[in-house]
Design a protein around this motif. Structure first.
Motif, PDB file in Angstrom:
ATOM      1  N   ILE A 114      -3.469  16.550  15.141  1.00 57.39           N
ATOM      2  CA  ILE A 114      -4.586  16.651  15.924  1.00 57.39           C
ATOM      3  C   ILE A 114      -5.918  16.824  15.354  1.00 57.39           C
ATOM      4  O   ILE A 114      -6.723  16.308  15.873  1.00 57.39           O
ATOM      5  CB  ILE A 114      -4.106  18.159  16.584  1.00 57.39           C
ATOM      6  N   GLU A 115      -6.199  17.534  13.981  1.00 56.63           N
ATOM      7  CA  GLU A 115      -7.371  17.783  13.670  1.00 56.63           C
ATOM      8  C   GLU A 115      -7.808  16.263  12.994  1.00 56.63           C
ATOM      9  O   GLU A 115      -9.131  16.010  13.028  1.00 56.63           O
ATOM     10  CB  GLU A 115      -7.460  18.668  12.427  1.00 56.63           C
ATOM     11  N   ILE A 116      -6.946  15.554  12.446  1.00 56.93           N
ATOM     12  CA  ILE A 116      -7.322  14.218  12.196  1.00 56.93           C
ATOM     13  C   ILE A 116      -8.065  13.421  13.112  1.00 56.93           C
ATOM     14  O   ILE A 116      -9.075  12.911  13.211  1.00 56.93           O
ATOM     15  CB  ILE A 116      -6.199  13.223  11.452  1.00 56.93           C
ATOM     16  N   GLN A 117      -7.344  13.325  14.443  1.00 56.29           N
ATOM     17  CA  GLN A 117      -7.707  12.693  15.797  1.00 56.29           C
ATOM     18  C   GLN A 117      -9.261  13.087  16.170  1.00 56.29           C
ATOM     19  O   GLN A 117     -10.045  12.550  16.636  1.00 56.29           O
ATOM     20  CB  GLN A 117      -6.655  12.730  16.831  1.00 56.29           C
ATOM     21  N   GLN A 118      -9.227  14.554  16.035  1.00 58.04           N
ATOM     22  CA  GLN A 118     -10.713  15.184  16.208  1.00 58.04           C
ATOM     23  C   GLN A 118     -11.706  14.829  15.402  1.00 58.04           C
ATOM     24  O   GLN A 118     -12.689  14.419  15.994  1.00 58.04           O
ATOM     25  CB  GLN A 118     -10.369  16.699  16.097  1.00 58.04           C
ATOM     26  N   ALA A 119     -11.316  14.804  14.247  1.00 61.64           N
ATOM     27  CA  ALA A 119     -12.337  14.254  13.222  1.00 61.64           C
ATOM     28  C   ALA A 119     -12.801  12.900  13.081  1.00 61.64           C
ATOM     29  O   ALA A 119     -13.974  12.463  13.055  1.00 61.64           O
ATOM     30  CB  ALA A 119     -11.881  14.322  11.653  1.00 61.64           C
ATOM     31  N   LEU A 120     -11.777  11.946  13.524  1.00 59.73           N
ATOM     32  CA  LEU A 120     -12.054  10.535  13.750  1.00 59.73           C
ATOM     33  C   LEU A 120     -12.835  10.132  15.147  1.00 59.73           C
ATOM     34  O   LEU A 120     -13.543   9.247  15.361  1.00 59.73           O
ATOM     35  CB  LEU A 120     -10.815   9.662  13.657  1.00 59.73           C
ATOM     36  N   SER A 121     -12.470  11.131  16.027  1.00 58.74           N
ATOM     37  CA  SER A 121     -13.301  10.872  17.395  1.00 58.74           C
ATOM     38  C   SER A 121     -14.731  10.940  17.214  1.00 58.74           C
ATOM     39  O   SER A 121     -15.697  10.186  17.911  1.00 58.74           O
ATOM     40  CB  SER A 121     -12.745  11.823  18.168  1.00 58.74           C
ATOM     41  N   ASN A 122     -15.271  11.631  16.219  1.00 58.07           N
ATOM     42  CA  ASN A 122     -16.752  11.840  16.109  1.00 58.07           C
ATOM     43  C   ASN A 122     -17.359  11.158  14.784  1.00 58.07           C
ATOM     44  O   ASN A 122     -18.533  11.080  14.614  1.00 58.07           O
ATOM     45  CB  ASN A 122     -17.002  13.407  15.798  1.00 58.07           C
TER      46      ASN A 122
END
Length: 215
Positions: free
Chosen positions: A121-129
């Motif tokens: 989940i945190e990987i996806q959050q980081a990549l979204s920005n």
């Protein structure tokens, strides 16, 4: 003439340097056994496996130079790998633009399934920005599976590698690919969701065949 480095500092230097190529746990075990790996670090345990893959990376590689591809991947890894490590995961290998990551082996981790889900989940959050060179975004698919695996040294007398083996690893790799079928970015096997106690915030998608698997 420079003085010889004290033995304990030399061992620490080797462990730190070697630990950049394999996990620190494996590096420490190999060094403590003077390179005689044998079965000293072969371990069977339940672990959660993560495979990642950058969506559309083949097409991106066709439109960029090899140097640009390398630069993009390094920037991407500087975004993703610290997240994995922060949650206790270990990157076992880089597979082109993908990663093979384990939680719970070779370093024990109590809630390895929960840690893997949190990391995804945190990987996806980081990549979204994240915006990389030339404004590229690098959307990533993640597959998770939990099950028994063995950490082993394989190879020949002059070339060895440490890896994790088992059906759970193969299924995790297939689950990452199934993101394409379901249109998802994080896809986890029921084994991982159950082990993490994460049923309340995961969407059940049903059952599906896994390529190369009889169940």
């Amino acid at each position: 003439q420079a003085k010889a480095m004290p033995t304990e500092k030399w061992v620490a230097y080797l462990r730190d340097t070697f630990g950049k190529y394999v996990s620190e746990t494996v590096a420490a075990s190999i060094l403590s056994n003077r390179g005689n790996t044998g079965r000293s670090i072969d371990t069977t345990a339940e672990a959660t496996l993560m495979f990642t893959d950058i969506e559309g990376f083949t097409g991106l590689s066709e439109s960029t130079t090899p140097a640009e591809v390398a630069s993009l991947l390094n920037a991407y890894l500087h975004t993703v790998v610290p997240v994995i490590q922060r949650h206790g995961g270990i990157v076992n290998s880089f597979i082109g633009d993908g990663l093979f990551v384990s939680f719970g082996l070779p370093r024990p981790l109590r809630d390895h399934a929960g840690a893997a889900i949190a990391a995804a989940i945190e990987i996806q959050q980081a990549l979204s920005n994240a915006r990389f060179a030339r404004g590229f975004t690098l959307p990533t698919r993640i597959g998770l599976n939990t099950g028994p695996v063995i950490g082993v040294t394989i190879g020949t007398d002059n070339r060895l590698s440490y890896t994790l083996l088992g059906d759970a690893v193969n299924v995790a790799a297939r689950i990452e690919q199934l993101n394409k079928k379901f249109g998802t970015r994080i896809l986890a096997a029921e084994s991982t969701v159950t082990a993490a106690g994460a049923q309340a915030f995961c969407e059940r998608l049903g059952t599906t065949d896994v390529r190369g698997h009889q169940d």
